[in-house]
Motif scaffolding. Structure first.
Motif, mmCIF file in Angstrom:
data_model
loop_
_atom_site.group_PDB
_atom_site.id
_atom_site.type_symbol
_atom_site.label_atom_id
_atom_site.label_comp_id
_atom_site.label_asym_id
_atom_site.label_seq_id
_atom_site.Cartn_x
_atom_site.Cartn_y
_atom_site.Cartn_z
ATOM 1 N N PHE A 53 0.823 -1.210 0.000
ATOM 2 C CA PHE A 53 0.000 0.000 0.000
ATOM 3 C C PHE A 53 0.859 1.262 0.000
ATOM 4 C CE2 PHE A 53 -3.648 -2.620 1.085
ATOM 5 C CZ PHE A 53 -4.693 -1.921 0.494
ATOM 6 N N LYS A 54 2.044 1.206 0.587
ATOM 7 C CA LYS A 54 2.937 2.365 0.609
ATOM 8 C C LYS A 54 3.630 2.565 -0.737
ATOM 9 C CE LYS A 54 2.257 3.315 4.979
ATOM 10 N NZ LYS A 54 1.547 4.576 5.398
ATOM 11 N N ILE A 55 3.926 1.453 -1.402
ATOM 12 C CA ILE A 55 4.680 1.514 -2.651
ATOM 13 C C ILE A 55 3.791 1.779 -3.860
ATOM 14 C CG2 ILE A 55 6.117 0.133 -4.216
ATOM 15 C CD1 ILE A 55 7.100 -1.361 -1.710
ATOM 16 N N ALA A 56 2.584 1.231 -3.839
ATOM 17 C CA ALA A 56 1.699 1.252 -5.011
ATOM 18 C C ALA A 56 1.444 2.648 -5.593
ATOM 19 C CB ALA A 56 0.381 0.574 -4.675
ATOM 20 N N PRO A 57 1.188 3.698 -4.783
ATOM 21 C CA PRO A 57 0.909 5.010 -5.392
ATOM 22 C C PRO A 57 2.020 5.502 -6.310
ATOM 23 C CG PRO A 57 0.259 5.026 -3.095
ATOM 24 C CD PRO A 57 0.997 3.733 -3.318
ATOM 25 N N ALA A 58 3.277 5.384 -5.884
ATOM 26 C CA ALA A 58 4.389 5.856 -6.711
ATOM 27 C C ALA A 58 4.530 5.022 -7.976
ATOM 28 C CB ALA A 58 5.695 5.822 -5.914
ATOM 29 N N VAL A 59 4.385 3.704 -7.849
ATOM 30 C CA VAL A 59 4.511 2.822 -9.015
ATOM 31 C C VAL A 59 3.410 3.110 -10.023
ATOM 32 C CG1 VAL A 59 4.464 0.440 -9.803
ATOM 33 C CG2 VAL A 59 5.672 1.017 -7.690
ATOM 34 N N LEU A 60 2.177 3.193 -9.568
ATOM 35 C CA LEU A 60 1.047 3.427 -10.474
ATOM 36 C C LEU A 60 1.117 4.817 -11.103
ATOM 37 C CD1 LEU A 60 -1.865 1.835 -8.395
ATOM 38 C CD2 LEU A 60 -0.784 0.915 -10.456
ATOM 39 N N ALA A 61 1.457 5.828 -10.303
ATOM 40 C CA ALA A 61 1.544 7.188 -10.840
ATOM 41 C C ALA A 61 2.624 7.287 -11.904
ATOM 42 C CB ALA A 61 1.816 8.181 -9.706
ATOM 43 N N GLY A 73 14.563 -1.446 2.483
ATOM 44 C CA GLY A 73 15.008 -1.937 1.186
ATOM 45 C C GLY A 73 13.993 -1.692 0.085
ATOM 46 N N VAL A 74 12.900 -2.437 0.122
ATOM 47 C CA VAL A 74 11.912 -2.360 -0.953
ATOM 48 C C VAL A 74 11.220 -1.002 -0.980
ATOM 49 C CG1 VAL A 74 9.846 -3.410 -1.938
ATOM 50 C CG2 VAL A 74 11.545 -4.852 -0.802
ATOM 51 N N GLY A 75 10.708 -0.564 0.169
ATOM 52 C CA GLY A 75 9.956 0.692 0.205
ATOM 53 C C GLY A 75 10.783 1.890 -0.193
ATOM 54 N N ALA A 76 11.908 2.095 0.511
ATOM 55 C CA ALA A 76 12.763 3.243 0.202
ATOM 56 C C ALA A 76 13.361 3.122 -1.187
ATOM 57 C CB ALA A 76 13.861 3.361 1.250
ATOM 58 N N GLY A 77 13.803 1.927 -1.542
ATOM 59 C CA GLY A 77 14.428 1.742 -2.849
ATOM 60 C C GLY A 77 13.490 2.040 -3.998
ATOM 61 N N VAL A 78 12.270 1.559 -3.919
ATOM 62 C CA VAL A 78 11.318 1.745 -5.022
ATOM 63 C C VAL A 78 10.784 3.171 -5.057
ATOM 64 C CG1 VAL A 78 9.063 1.061 -5.926
ATOM 65 C CG2 VAL A 78 10.661 -0.687 -5.118
ATOM 66 N N VAL A 79 10.223 3.629 -3.954
ATOM 67 C CA VAL A 79 9.545 4.937 -3.940
ATOM 68 C C VAL A 79 10.532 6.085 -4.151
ATOM 69 C CG1 VAL A 79 8.152 6.535 -2.571
ATOM 70 C CG2 VAL A 79 7.672 4.072 -2.496
ATOM 71 N N GLU A 80 11.626 6.084 -3.414
ATOM 72 C CA GLU A 80 12.574 7.196 -3.517
ATOM 73 C C GLU A 80 13.266 7.232 -4.871
ATOM 74 O OE1 GLU A 80 15.228 7.399 -0.178
ATOM 75 O OE2 GLU A 80 13.605 7.228 1.286
ATOM 76 N N GLU A 81 13.533 6.075 -5.457
ATOM 77 C CA GLU A 81 14.176 6.078 -6.768
ATOM 78 C C GLU A 81 13.218 6.479 -7.877
ATOM 79 O OE1 GLU A 81 17.437 5.946 -7.315
ATOM 80 O OE2 GLU A 81 17.402 5.972 -5.119
ATOM 81 N N ILE A 82 11.962 6.079 -7.783
ATOM 82 C CA ILE A 82 10.987 6.518 -8.784
ATOM 83 C C ILE A 82 10.857 8.038 -8.753
ATOM 84 C CG2 ILE A 82 8.498 6.629 -9.250
ATOM 85 C CD1 ILE A 82 8.371 3.649 -8.815
ATOM 86 N N ILE A 83 10.739 8.597 -7.556
ATOM 87 C CA ILE A 83 10.542 10.047 -7.445
ATOM 88 C C ILE A 83 11.826 10.810 -7.774
ATOM 89 C CG2 ILE A 83 10.043 11.924 -5.833
ATOM 90 C CD1 ILE A 83 8.125 10.016 -4.388
ATOM 91 N N SER A 84 12.927 10.422 -7.157
ATOM 92 C CA SER A 84 14.168 11.200 -7.293
ATOM 93 C C SER A 84 14.852 11.020 -8.638
ATOM 94 C CB SER A 84 15.144 10.832 -6.164
ATOM 95 O OG SER A 84 14.583 11.135 -4.903
ATOM 96 N N ARG A 85 14.929 9.780 -9.109
ATOM 97 C CA ARG A 85 15.615 9.521 -10.370
ATOM 98 C C ARG A 85 14.652 9.384 -11.540
ATOM 99 N NH1 ARG A 85 18.719 10.441 -6.192
ATOM 100 N NH2 ARG A 85 17.916 8.544 -5.222
ATOM 101 N N GLY A 86 13.576 8.617 -11.384
ATOM 102 C CA GLY A 86 12.649 8.406 -12.488
ATOM 103 C C GLY A 86 11.915 9.664 -12.910
ATOM 104 N N VAL A 87 11.536 10.495 -11.939
ATOM 105 C CA VAL A 87 10.771 11.710 -12.248
ATOM 106 C C VAL A 87 11.677 12.939 -12.255
ATOM 107 C CG1 VAL A 87 8.877 13.215 -11.524
ATOM 108 C CG2 VAL A 87 8.643 10.727 -11.330
ATOM 109 N N ILE A 88 12.241 13.292 -11.105
ATOM 110 C CA ILE A 88 12.984 14.548 -10.994
ATOM 111 C C ILE A 88 14.216 14.551 -11.898
ATOM 112 C CG2 ILE A 88 14.166 16.148 -9.464
ATOM 113 C CD1 ILE A 88 11.172 15.960 -8.984
ATOM 114 N N PHE A 89 15.118 13.592 -11.700
ATOM 115 C CA PHE A 89 16.355 13.601 -12.494
ATOM 116 C C PHE A 89 16.060 13.436 -13.982
ATOM 117 C CE2 PHE A 89 19.707 11.445 -14.791
ATOM 118 C CZ PHE A 89 20.775 12.299 -14.563
#
Length: 301
Positions: free
Chosen positions: A65-73, A141-157
């Motif tokens: 539930f914590k990871i899904a919003p970032a992945v889906l968005a 691991g999973v939560g920080a790795g997925v959510v923070e990388e999607i936002i910081s690298r996938g979107v912002i960078f």
């Protein structure tokens, strides 16, 4: 030749604004918020635990539930607004790229710990037999790795790089990444700067040279899990009980203080060397992206 991001062209002004770098970043965060609200209602309807939970109490369902919003968005942004395949998260690349990232993250942080041990700053007192693995791996691991990388690298960078070029994307994404950690327990201005320089720049360049979020997620997850559940060092200010029962001794500039080894000059020096290696790869390839207006000027000429 330099690798330039794919440009989306359209004759419609509203669509051009929507597909501009700033427009896509805004769309992502708006979508993230809306999906988070919907999933929050579902979460409450299922009578799942509310409020703050200890890491050891986190289950795969709660983590999902914590990871899904970032992945889906992110998936919606790429598939609908950018109208392309999510190549940076291609399923066929998942296993090899994740394994490569995990190996790299574990190795780099082990070099940090080994150096601290050599300086007499990291001391092992024994081992813990009752380490809770699942919860910390899911959160750190999973939560920080997925959510923070999607936002910081996938979107912002990635998106800033399209508009302002690689250098601006590196500094902007790193500054935001470090700034987000200023709210963590035991955080200081120095710890936020250290996170920005050692992890923000490193993961940004790692994404640049691999164009794979899988690699970044694996490296980020392994860094956190190796640091906390394995070596027993606080992760970004959060106390951990690791497989190794340990403590730090020495000045804060060497040990990182209560924030953990990420605020140590040793971690900064080692990560900076790895970052320099990634930068050398990018320069040799000629892949550093120049700002959009300079690309247009060259095209016009």
């Amino acid at each position: 030749m330099p690798t330039e991001p794919n440009a989306v062209t359209t004759s419609s002004l509203p669509l051009r604004l929507l597909r501009s770098p700033l427009g896509r970043i805004l769309v992502f965060f708006l979508t993230l918020t809306l999906i988070g609200m919907v999933l929050g209602r579902i979460y409450s309807g299922l009578n799942l635990p509310q409020g703050h939970l200890a890491m050891r109490d986190v289950t795969p369902l709660l983590a999902a539930f914590k990871i899904a919003p970032a992945v889906l968005a992110y998936w919606l942004l790429v598939r609908t607004i950018e109208n392309r395949r999510v190549d940076e998260l291609a399923p066929r690349k998942a296993l090899p790229h994740l394994l490569a990232g995990i190996a790299a993250g574990a190795l780099v942080f082990s070099l940090v710990v080994g150096s601290l041990w050599a300086f007499g700053a990291y001391v092992v007192d024994g081992t813990n037999r009752d380490v809770a693995w699942l919860g910390p791996i899911l959160v750190l691991g999973v939560g920080a790795g997925v959510v923070e990388e999607i936002i910081s690298r996938g979107v912002i960078f990635r998106i800033v790089e399209e508009g302002l070029g690689t250098w601006a994307a590196l500094f902007i994404s790193a500054a935001l990444f470090g700034g987000l950690h200023i709210w963590n327990p035991n955080a200081t201005a120095w710890s936020a700067i250290a996170i920005a320089l050692e992890a923000g720049l490193l993961f940004g360049l790692l994404y640049h040279v691999t164009r794979s979020l899988w690699v970044c997620m694996g490296a980020h997850a392994a860094w956190n899990v190796t640091q906390g559940p394995v070596y027993g060092i606080p992760v970004s200010g959060f106390e951990q009980q690791g497989l190794l029962r340990s403590h730090m001794q020495g000045p804060d500039w060497l040990t990182g203080g209560a924030f953990g080894a990420e605020a140590s000059v040793v971690a900064l020096a080692i990560c900076s060397m790895v970052t320099a290696g990634c930068l050398a790869v990018a320069v040799r390839r000629g892949s550093l992206v120049v700002p959009a207006w300079r690309r247009k000027r060259v095209t016009s000429a």
